[in-house]
Design a protein around this motif. Structure first.
Motif, mmCIF file in Angstrom:
data_model
loop_
_atom_site.group_PDB
_atom_site.id
_atom_site.type_symbol
_atom_site.label_atom_id
_atom_site.label_comp_id
_atom_site.label_asym_id
_atom_site.label_seq_id
_atom_site.Cartn_x
_atom_site.Cartn_y
_atom_site.Cartn_z
ATOM 1 N N GLN A 153 35.909 44.979 -124.002
ATOM 2 C CA GLN A 153 36.003 44.810 -122.560
ATOM 3 C C GLN A 153 34.943 43.843 -122.032
ATOM 4 O OE1 GLN A 153 36.257 48.878 -120.903
ATOM 5 N NE2 GLN A 153 37.462 49.376 -122.722
ATOM 6 N N ASP A 157 37.610 41.028 -121.390
ATOM 7 C CA ASP A 157 38.055 41.338 -120.039
ATOM 8 C C ASP A 157 37.064 40.896 -118.968
ATOM 9 O OD1 ASP A 157 40.159 42.515 -121.379
ATOM 10 O OD2 ASP A 157 39.326 44.535 -121.238
ATOM 11 N N LYS A 158 35.768 41.123 -119.182
ATOM 12 C CA LYS A 158 34.766 40.783 -118.175
ATOM 13 C C LYS A 158 34.160 39.399 -118.407
ATOM 14 C CE LYS A 158 35.390 44.762 -116.284
ATOM 15 N NZ LYS A 158 36.081 44.864 -114.971
ATOM 16 N N ARG A 250 29.308 33.250 -116.431
ATOM 17 C CA ARG A 250 29.548 34.671 -116.206
ATOM 18 C C ARG A 250 28.489 35.486 -116.940
ATOM 19 N NH1 ARG A 250 34.752 35.250 -114.156
ATOM 20 N NH2 ARG A 250 34.756 37.493 -114.581
ATOM 21 N N VAL A 252 27.563 39.332 -118.028
ATOM 22 C CA VAL A 252 28.102 40.678 -118.189
ATOM 23 C C VAL A 252 26.973 41.557 -118.721
ATOM 24 C CG1 VAL A 252 29.857 42.118 -119.263
ATOM 25 C CG2 VAL A 252 30.383 39.724 -118.720
ATOM 26 N N PHE A 286 30.065 46.882 -115.885
ATOM 27 C CA PHE A 286 31.264 47.715 -115.871
ATOM 28 C C PHE A 286 30.986 49.005 -116.614
ATOM 29 C CE2 PHE A 286 31.367 45.496 -119.833
ATOM 30 C CZ PHE A 286 31.998 46.332 -120.750
#
Length: 342
Positions: A153, A157-158, A250, A252, A286
């Motif tokens: 994830q 996904d992230k 990005r 994360v 997340f």
């Protein structure tokens, strides 16, 4: 110790089982995680009873064991643990299924997550388990659910990692990190992995294009910029992390521990989400979700050779406390598995 009643008792389906029990919270596993006999559970409606063949430990094991940060206690229990033990990962064989369950039958080899997994039997939800990858042992499969789902994830996904990107991964030699390096490499990214001196070659073998020894080098210094930073084990300030990103990069954040008993590092994750709309970059975190669809995705990756569990050591069920201690002391590359004898 035998427990057949009390707030963390399990439903007796006939006989007892070997398990690990936790009567109280504690920052260290010694005297907290103890071998015991518990009443064997049964599968209720919509449940699957799994004969556990293996489990594993991860950082989440410690959070549930310690009840820290305090933010976890509404789930884990305010004054004492709600569950017999903090295990979450399982790999084993379906023993029985409750009414309304389809897709699983006794004898099926499965893996996934279930509460109180440090035991001979665990009760799982059908949407939290999937067929075990055929090419893996039970011990290997048991290291996947929590850590590999988190890595999947974070990367897919992230982080939205794709071919040709430059990706920085901190904590690359740990449970989540060892999977994240492989997944980013499989996506075609150029991976820079951060680890300690003794673990650099192991991380390079997972597919890292560049390795950085954080004990000797500041991995955020210099002019290099990354399309994606997956921060698993760092505690660097958000400003420094932002400066390491490309203008549309990005970040994360999946980990990072502090001694804070209330937030334990989650304040940095919250600040990243608040800052994100004003930075021009995507800064976020997340909570990993545990579901069968993700497990099936992991199985597909394992089957095609893109993902391989790195099992540092395997411990018998009675030595679960030792496994948690070794994890806390940083004596691990990859994952630690717990084997449950027949």
């Amino acid at each position: 110790m035998t427990r057949t009643s009390g707030p963390t008792a399990v439903t007796d389906a006939g006989g007892t089982m070997a398990a690990v029990v936790q009567e109280h919270y504690g920052a260290g596993p010694e005297g907290v995680l103890l071998p015991a006999r518990l009443a064997r559970p049964g599968a209720g409606p919509g449940q699957v009873l799994v004969r556990v063949r293996a489990s594993s430990v991860d950082r989440g094991t410690w959070h549930l064991m310690a009840g820290l940060p305090y933010a976890v206690r509404p789930v884990s229990g305010l004054r004492r643990p709600k569950l017999p033990n903090p295990g979450r990962n399982i790999a084993g064989v379906v023993e029985s299924v409750g009414s309304g369950v389809t897709g699983f039958a006794p004898g099926d080899e499965v893996y996934g997550t279930a509460p109180a997994a440090f035991a001979e039997y665990a009760v799982a939800r059908p949407d939290r388990i999937a067929p075990k990858p055929a090419g893996l042992t039970f011990e290997e499969a048991a290291t996947l659910p929590v850590s590999a789902l988190t890595a999947l994830q974070a990367v897919r996904d992230k982080g939205r990692v794709r071919e040709g990107q430059d990706v920085l991964i901190t904590g690359a030699s740990g449970g989540v990190g060892s999977f994240a390096v492989q997944l980013a490499h499989a996506a075609g990214a150029r991976v820079t992995a951060v680890a300690s001196t003794s673990k650099l070659e192991a991380v390079r073998a997972l597919g890292a294009d560049h390795v950085v020894d954080y004990t000797r080098e500041d991995y955020l210094a210099g002019s290099r910029r990354y399309d994606v930073v997956i921060d698993i084990a760092g505690n660097s300030g958000l400003r420094r992390l932002c400066r390491a990103l490309t203008p549309r990069g990005r970040l994360v954040i999946t980990g990072g521990e502090t001694d804070g008993r209330w937030l334990g590092g989650t304040d940095r994750q919250l600040r990243a989400q608040l800052l994100s709309p004003f930075s021009g970059r995507h800064l976020g975190t997340f909570i990993a979700s545990e579901h069968a669809d993700g497990l099936r995705d992991l199985t597909a990756l394992v089957d095609r050779g893109a993902l391989t569990p790195v099992v540092d050591r395997v411990y018998p069920l009675g030595d679960t406390a030792t496994a948690v201690r070794d994890l806390l002391d940083g004596r691990v590359t990859g994952k630690l598995a717990i084997t449950v004898p027949l």
